[in-house]
Scaffold this motif. Structure first.
Motif, PDB file in Angstrom:
ATOM      1  N   PRO A  82      79.725 -56.241  36.883  1.00 56.78           N
ATOM      2  CA  PRO A  82      80.416 -55.480  35.835  1.00 56.78           C
ATOM      3  C   PRO A  82      81.012 -56.399  34.769  1.00 56.78           C
ATOM      4  N   LEU A  83      81.032 -55.920  33.532  1.00 57.19           N
ATOM      5  CA  LEU A  83      81.602 -56.681  32.424  1.00 57.19           C
ATOM      6  C   LEU A  83      83.106 -56.442  32.303  1.00 57.19           C
ATOM      7  N   ASN A  84      83.572 -55.293  32.791  1.00 56.77           N
ATOM      8  CA  ASN A  84      84.993 -54.930  32.686  1.00 56.77           C
ATOM      9  C   ASN A  84      85.508 -55.012  31.255  1.00 56.77           C
ATOM     10  N   GLU A  85      84.736 -54.478  30.329  1.00 63.04           N
ATOM     11  CA  GLU A  85      85.138 -54.420  28.921  1.00 63.04           C
ATOM     12  C   GLU A  85      85.073 -52.962  28.482  1.00 63.04           C
ATOM     13  N   PRO A  86      85.844 -52.598  27.447  1.00 63.16           N
ATOM     14  CA  PRO A  86      85.794 -51.202  26.994  1.00 63.16           C
ATOM     15  C   PRO A  86      84.390 -50.813  26.539  1.00 63.16           C
ATOM     16  N   ILE A  87      83.994 -49.580  26.855  1.00 65.41           N
ATOM     17  CA  ILE A  87      82.668 -49.078  26.481  1.00 65.41           C
ATOM     18  C   ILE A  87      82.867 -47.915  25.520  1.00 65.41           C
ATOM     19  N   VAL A  88      82.365 -48.060  24.297  1.00 63.79           N
ATOM     20  CA  VAL A  88      82.403 -46.940  23.352  1.00 63.79           C
ATOM     21  C   VAL A  88      80.974 -46.669  22.909  1.00 63.79           C
ATOM     22  N   GLN A  89      80.473 -45.489  23.253  1.00 69.58           N
ATOM     23  CA  GLN A  89      79.095 -45.134  22.903  1.00 69.58           C
ATOM     24  C   GLN A  89      79.089 -43.998  21.903  1.00 69.58           C
ATOM     25  N   TYR A  90      78.248 -44.154  20.892  1.00 71.00           N
ATOM     26  CA  TYR A  90      77.917 -43.009  20.055  1.00 71.00           C
ATOM     27  C   TYR A  90      76.401 -43.001  19.930  1.00 71.00           C
ATOM     28  N   GLY A  91      75.739 -42.092  20.625  1.00 72.80           N
ATOM     29  CA  GLY A  91      74.277 -42.026  20.589  1.00 72.80           C
ATOM     30  C   GLY A  91      73.650 -43.356  20.940  1.00 72.80           C
ATOM     31  N   PRO A  92      72.894 -43.944  20.004  1.00 69.32           N
ATOM     32  CA  PRO A  92      72.138 -45.158  20.307  1.00 69.32           C
ATOM     33  C   PRO A  92      72.923 -46.454  20.092  1.00 69.32           C
ATOM     34  N   PHE A  93      74.239 -46.323  19.840  1.00 69.84           N
ATOM     35  CA  PHE A  93      75.073 -47.515  19.635  1.00 69.84           C
ATOM     36  C   PHE A  93      76.087 -47.611  20.771  1.00 69.84           C
ATOM     37  N   VAL A  94      76.198 -48.794  21.376  1.00 69.77           N
ATOM     38  CA  VAL A  94      77.210 -48.981  22.423  1.00 69.77           C
ATOM     39  C   VAL A  94      77.993 -50.247  22.119  1.00 69.77           C
ATOM     40  N   MET A  95      79.269 -50.055  21.764  1.00 69.59           N
ATOM     41  CA  MET A  95      80.112 -51.180  21.370  1.00 69.59           C
ATOM     42  C   MET A  95      81.403 -51.162  22.193  1.00 69.59           C
ATOM     43  N   ASN A  96      82.396 -51.980  21.781  1.00 68.31           N
ATOM     44  CA  ASN A  96      83.661 -52.035  22.515  1.00 68.31           C
ATOM     45  C   ASN A  96      84.778 -51.231  21.859  1.00 68.31           C
ATOM     46  N   THR A  97      84.647 -50.965  20.545  1.00 64.49           N
ATOM     47  CA  THR A  97      85.698 -50.219  19.845  1.00 64.49           C
ATOM     48  C   THR A  97      85.065 -49.164  18.930  1.00 64.49           C
ATOM     49  N   LYS A  98      85.887 -48.184  18.565  1.00 69.28           N
ATOM     50  CA  LYS A  98      85.489 -47.128  17.640  1.00 69.28           C
ATOM     51  C   LYS A  98      85.137 -47.714  16.265  1.00 69.28           C
ATOM     52  N   GLU A  99      85.920 -48.700  15.830  1.00 71.63           N
ATOM     53  CA  GLU A  99      85.677 -49.350  14.531  1.00 71.63           C
ATOM     54  C   GLU A  99      84.280 -49.979  14.500  1.00 71.63           C
ATOM     55  N   GLN A 100      83.891 -50.592  15.608  1.00 74.30           N
ATOM     56  CA  GLN A 100      82.558 -51.214  15.669  1.00 74.30           C
ATOM     57  C   GLN A 100      81.451 -50.161  15.619  1.00 74.30           C
ATOM     58  N   ILE A 101      81.726 -48.978  16.159  1.00 73.49           N
ATOM     59  CA  ILE A 101      80.751 -47.875  16.100  1.00 73.49           C
ATOM     60  C   ILE A 101      80.607 -47.390  14.656  1.00 73.49           C
ATOM     61  N   ILE A 102      81.744 -47.224  13.985  1.00 69.19           N
ATOM     62  CA  ILE A 102      81.702 -46.788  12.579  1.00 69.19           C
ATOM     63  C   ILE A 102      80.929 -47.813  11.740  1.00 69.19           C
ATOM     64  N   GLN A 103      81.179 -49.090  12.018  1.00 70.79           N
ATOM     65  CA  GLN A 103      80.458 -50.168  11.333  1.00 70.79           C
ATOM     66  C   GLN A 103      78.951 -50.059  11.594  1.00 70.79           C
ATOM     67  N   ALA A 104      78.585 -49.787  12.845  1.00 76.99           N
ATOM     68  CA  ALA A 104      77.160 -49.661  13.198  1.00 76.99           C
ATOM     69  C   ALA A 104      76.514 -48.521  12.414  1.00 76.99           C
ATOM     70  N   MET A 105      77.220 -47.393  12.300  1.00 74.64           N
ATOM     71  CA  MET A 105      76.672 -46.254  11.565  1.00 74.64           C
ATOM     72  C   MET A 105      76.529 -46.575  10.085  1.00 74.64           C
ATOM     73  N   GLU A 106      77.525 -47.265   9.542  1.00 78.24           N
ATOM     74  CA  GLU A 106      77.445 -47.676   8.120  1.00 78.24           C
ATOM     75  C   GLU A 106      76.293 -48.634   7.896  1.00 78.24           C
ATOM     76  N   ASP A 107      76.158 -49.603   8.804  1.00 75.65           N
ATOM     77  CA  ASP A 107      75.071 -50.566   8.673  1.00 75.65           C
ATOM     78  C   ASP A 107      73.709 -49.888   8.753  1.00 75.65           C
ATOM     79  N   TYR A 108      73.615 -48.903   9.641  1.00 74.45           N
ATOM     80  CA  TYR A 108      72.351 -48.169   9.776  1.00 74.45           C
ATOM     81  C   TYR A 108      72.039 -47.413   8.507  1.00 74.45           C
ATOM     82  N   ARG A 109      73.031 -46.686   7.989  1.00 76.29           N
ATOM     83  CA  ARG A 109      72.816 -45.901   6.750  1.00 76.29           C
ATOM     84  C   ARG A 109      72.450 -46.802   5.585  1.00 76.29           C
ATOM     85  N   ALA A 110      73.050 -47.978   5.539  1.00 78.60           N
ATOM     86  CA  ALA A 110      72.808 -48.900   4.418  1.00 78.60           C
ATOM     87  C   ALA A 110      71.537 -49.721   4.619  1.00 78.60           C
ATOM     88  N   GLY A 111      70.822 -49.472   5.728  1.00 78.30           N
ATOM     89  CA  GLY A 111      69.563 -50.191   5.962  1.00 78.30           C
ATOM     90  C   GLY A 111      69.760 -51.613   6.453  1.00 78.30           C
TER      91      GLY A 111
END
Ligand code: MN
Length: 287
Positions: free
Chosen positions: A255-284
């Motif tokens: 186990p990694l014992n780190e926070p898991i934040v998933q939104y669909g096909p993105f799995v990060m450690n924080t909500k901010e990182q998920i929002i960043q992933a969605m922005e990066d995806y939209r921006a290509g």
């Protein structure tokens, strides 16, 4: 085969949930989001398997991933992979595709057949926080490159990742230390399988053919067909019994014992990182 001081028993049996994903591929989600902490570092396990083309023909057209690894093990059928990093590969009978999405990849997974059985597993394996934004990579492991251990008692073990009885698997990952074994019980007589396993590692068995028994000191428990048996974190190994065409995968990891934040096909450690992933995806910026 070697014996263990204390072998694991079954903690819980999980019935998979019928669902569909991609452009409408029917599948069974065995490891669901509510089990991500219990089975850390594993995030998802899907079983797809159908002889009816309508269930799979639409495939998984272009979609993104960030922050983890996808491990696809084809038991039967052919699937074509294409991704934004320029990788292309054909996954087929007994082969494994190990894709590290890292900071981002857009890929498609499309059946390359119009009839017949398509069957396999897709496992999602988390990346440690410091590697979630690593460069994406991809490994196509054809079936003949997966080491097999043929035991005298008719048990054949395909070592996809980790190590089984001194045989190293096709893949080694130091941080999550995954063990991925495909176990075939070929004998008509009941035969034992054993595997050393640290009690700290989270582990489960999924039987996809026949019936297997988990043997611990106190009891024998059936791991029924098409259910996930989560193993207790105890002892120093696991012992399974099976016969004539029983097949199961055994998966374990640190186990990694780190926070898991998933939104669909993105799995990060924080909500901010998920929002960043969605922005990066939209921006290509994921391709
Ligand atoms: Mn995918």
């Amino acid at each position: 085969m070697s014996t263990h001081t204390l072998s694991r028993s079954i903690e819980t049996l999980i019935q998979g949930q019928a669902t569909s994903d991609g452009a409408g591929v029917k599948l069974t989600r065995v490891l669901t989001q509510d089990l991500q902490n219990r089975l850390d570092p594993f995030l998802m396990l899907d079983l797809f398997g159908s002889g009816s083309a309508n269930d799979y023909i639409a495939g998984f057209p272009d979609h993104p991933h960030r922050g983890f690894e996808t491990v696809t093990y084809m038991l039967a059928g052919r699937m074509r992979h294409n991704d934004s990093a320029g990788n292309t590969g054909l996954l087929q009978n007994g082969g494994v595709q190990w894709m590290t999405a890292g900071r981002g990849v857009i890929h498609s997974e499309m059946p390359e057949q119009e009839e017949g059985l398509l069957k396999g597993f897709q496992l999602w394996l988390n990346l440690p926080s410091q590697q979630k934004m690593c460069a994406p990579s991809y490994q196509d492991i054809q079936t003949e490159l997966i080491p097999e251990v043929k035991h005298d008692n008719g048990v054949v073990v395909r070592v996809i990742a980790g190590e089984h009885h001194q045989q190293k698997g096709a893949v080694q990952k130091p941080q999550t230390n995954p063990l991925y074994l495909d176990i075939h019980f070929l004998s008509d007589d009941t035969a034992n399988f054993s595997q050393a396993l640290s009690a700290q590692h989270n582990a489960f068995v999924f039987v996809y053919s026949g019936e297997v028994t988990v043997v611990s000191q106190q009891k024998k428990q059936v791991a029924p067909l098409n259910q996930m048996a989560i193993l207790k974190n105890e002892g120093d190994g696991v012992v399974l019994k099976g016969r004539g065409n029983a097949r199961a995968i055994l998966i374990a990891g640190q186990p990694l014992n780190e926070p898991i934040v998933q939104y669909g096909p993105f799995v990060m450690n924080t909500k901010e990182q998920i929002i960043q992933a969605m922005e990066d995806y939209r921006a290509g910026r994921l391709a």
